[in-house]
Scaffold this active site. Structure first.
Site, short mmCIF file in Angstrom:
data_model
loop_
_atom_site.label_atom_id
_atom_site.label_comp_id
_atom_site.label_asym_id
_atom_site.label_seq_id
_atom_site.Cartn_x
_atom_site.Cartn_y
_atom_site.Cartn_z
N GLU A 38 0.91 -1.25 0.09
CA GLU A 38 -0.18 -0.06 -0.16
C GLU A 38 0.75 1.39 -0.13
OE1 GLU A 38 -2.61 0.07 3.59
OE2 GLU A 38 -3.85 -1.81 2.63
N GLN A 66 -3.01 16.61 -3.82
CA GLN A 66 -1.96 16.91 -5.30
C GLN A 66 -0.99 15.95 -5.29
OE1 GLN A 66 -1.13 20.75 -6.96
NE2 GLN A 66 0.93 19.87 -7.60
N ASP A 67 -0.94 15.19 -6.26
CA ASP A 67 0.01 14.05 -6.54
C ASP A 67 1.00 14.69 -7.47
OD1 ASP A 67 -1.17 10.50 -5.71
OD2 ASP A 67 -0.98 12.41 -4.66
N ARG A 104 16.91 19.07 -7.20
CA ARG A 104 15.87 19.98 -7.35
C ARG A 104 15.49 20.54 -5.54
NH1 ARG A 104 11.89 18.67 -11.70
NH2 ARG A 104 13.12 17.08 -13.05
N HIS A 164 13.13 24.11 -1.97
CA HIS A 164 11.84 24.54 -2.17
C HIS A 164 10.94 24.72 -1.03
CE1 HIS A 164 12.74 23.51 -6.58
NE2 HIS A 164 13.76 24.47 -5.91
N LYS A 184 4.66 17.43 2.64
CA LYS A 184 5.00 16.39 1.28
C LYS A 184 5.18 15.26 1.82
CE LYS A 184 6.78 20.37 -1.12
NZ LYS A 184 8.02 21.18 -1.37
N HIS A 220 12.47 21.77 1.19
CA HIS A 220 12.46 20.56 0.55
C HIS A 220 13.35 20.53 -0.64
CE1 HIS A 220 11.29 16.71 -1.71
NE2 HIS A 220 11.88 15.97 -0.49
N TYR A 267 5.30 12.32 -5.33
CA TYR A 267 4.96 12.69 -3.75
C TYR A 267 3.55 13.44 -3.80
CZ TYR A 267 7.17 17.15 -5.98
OH TYR A 267 7.50 18.14 -6.54
N GLU A 297 6.10 30.86 -4.09
CA GLU A 297 7.28 29.96 -3.81
C GLU A 297 8.38 30.52 -3.34
OE1 GLU A 297 7.92 28.42 -7.78
OE2 GLU A 297 7.59 26.57 -7.07
N LYS A 308 16.70 28.40 -12.17
CA LYS A 308 16.06 28.96 -10.90
C LYS A 308 16.87 28.59 -9.84
CE LYS A 308 12.13 27.14 -9.86
NZ LYS A 308 10.66 26.96 -9.65
N ASP A 309 17.07 27.20 -9.60
CA ASP A 309 17.86 26.63 -8.63
C ASP A 309 19.33 26.98 -8.17
OD1 ASP A 309 15.96 23.41 -8.25
OD2 ASP A 309 15.35 25.37 -7.68
C1 T46 Z 1 5.94 22.04 -8.39
C2 T46 Z 1 4.91 22.29 -9.73
C3 T46 Z 1 5.53 22.36 -10.71
N1 T46 Z 1 4.63 22.67 -11.78
C4 T46 Z 1 5.25 23.08 -13.05
C5 T46 Z 1 5.91 24.52 -12.92
C6 T46 Z 1 6.91 24.16 -14.12
O1 T46 Z 1 6.54 24.41 -15.56
C7 T46 Z 1 7.38 22.73 -14.02
C8 T46 Z 1 8.62 22.55 -13.40
O2 T46 Z 1 8.39 23.46 -11.84
P1 T46 Z 1 9.73 23.32 -11.15
O3 T46 Z 1 11.01 23.40 -11.91
O4 T46 Z 1 9.54 24.01 -9.90
O5 T46 Z 1 9.86 21.82 -10.46
P2 T46 Z 1 10.64 20.87 -9.38
O6 T46 Z 1 12.09 21.91 -9.69
O7 T46 Z 1 10.71 19.77 -9.54
O8 T46 Z 1 10.05 21.80 -7.81
C9 T46 Z 1 9.75 20.80 -7.00
O9 T46 Z 1 10.90 20.67 -6.53
C10 T46 Z 1 10.99 20.14 -4.99
C11 T46 Z 1 11.52 18.85 -4.94
C12 T46 Z 1 9.75 20.26 -4.13
O10 T46 Z 1 9.85 19.90 -3.12
C13 T46 Z 1 8.57 21.20 -4.74
O11 T46 Z 1 7.40 20.12 -4.98
C14 T46 Z 1 8.55 21.62 -6.14
O12 T46 Z 1 9.32 22.99 -5.98
O13 T46 Z 1 6.43 22.26 -13.44
C15 T46 Z 1 3.30 22.57 -11.93
O14 T46 Z 1 2.33 22.72 -12.64
N2 T46 Z 1 2.98 22.15 -10.47
C16 T46 Z 1 3.61 21.98 -9.30
O15 T46 Z 1 3.30 21.48 -8.21
#
Ligand code: T46
Length: 190
Positions: free
Chosen positions: A28, A46-47, A58, A61, A71, A118, A131, A142, A168-169
């Site tokens: 499970e 949300q998943d 990554r 955030h 999360k 995270h 997640y 954000e 961004k990161d």
């Molecule tokens: C987080 C998120 C992103 N997006 C879109 C926005 C961008 O166009 C694309 C990539 O987003 P991003 O570069 O922010 O994705 P990650 O770098 O994986 O961000 C995540 O990375 C770390 C590990 C985290 O804990 C957060 O959940 C989240 O910030 O997905 C969405 O449409 N919905 C969402 O919930």
């Protein structure tokens, strides 16, 4: 499901009961009843899933204020180092982090409560990361902290030259400059 506490209160590791047989395995991956009883009541809404190649990092955030997210994270395939940083001002563990290895093999899950930043680093050739969040995506809220903030002292287990970041990161502020964070005495679940 086994719940393993960590050095930061509220941040826990979960080990699901895995049932193997000659066909393969079953477990499970989430049970509201078990989670709410053994960890805390949370309504996930949300998943998410991301796939990343070796060296991708990554994070770190978070979403601010009323958009704060808990999360419940896991790795379906591959291996990552997952990190939660306490960013609740006034917390006895402010600025401290917990890092855990999550993998498709160990099937461990990591609960990162509201009030934490995270991130994760991919240690295998590829990693598929899934997640659950208890608040929807709110990009306007954000916030982020530099993955390599020396005050955090996180060992990402990657050589700096192997780390792959989004633009961004690559440009987040240090914790000391990260603006609005969280307050240890405020209940972000109320
Ligand atoms: C987080 C998120 C992103 N997006 C879109 C926005 C961008 O166009 C694309 C990539 O987003 P991003 O570069 O922010 O994705 P990650 O770098 O994986 O961000 C995540 O990375 C770390 C590990 C985290 O804990 C957060 O959940 C989240 O910030 O997905 C969405 O449409 N919905 C969402 O919930």
């Amino acid at each position: 499901m086994k719940v393993i506490p960590t050095e930061i209160e509220g941040v826990v590791l979960l080990e699901p009961d895995v049932f193997g047989d000659e066909r393969g395995y079953f477990f499970e991956s989430y049970s509201e009843q078990s989670f709410d009883r053994l960890v805390r009541p949370v309504r996930f809404v949300q998943d998410n899933e991301s796939m990343s190649k070796y060296g991708v990092l990554r994070g770190l955030h978070f979403q601010r204020g009323a958009h704060a997210q808990s999360k419940l994270v896991r790795v379906v395939r591959g291996r990552v180092l997952d990190v939660a940083v306490d960013i609740r001002r006034g917390s006895p563990t402010f600025g401290r982090h917990v890092s855990v290895e999550l993998s498709g093999d160990n099937k461990r899950q990591f609960f990162v409560p509201r009030g934490f930043a995270h991130g994760f680093a991919v240690l295998s050739d590829e990693a598929t990361f899934q997640y659950k969040c208890d608040n929807p995506y709110a990009p306007e809220s954000e916030g982020a902290i530099a993955w390599n903030d020396p005050s955090l002292g996180i060992d990402w287990r990657l050589a700096p030259e192997d780390v792959v970041l989004s633009p961004k990161d690559s440009a987040h502020p240090l914790l000391s400059e990260a603006g609005e964070l969280f307050d240890y005495n405020e209940d972000y679940y109320a």
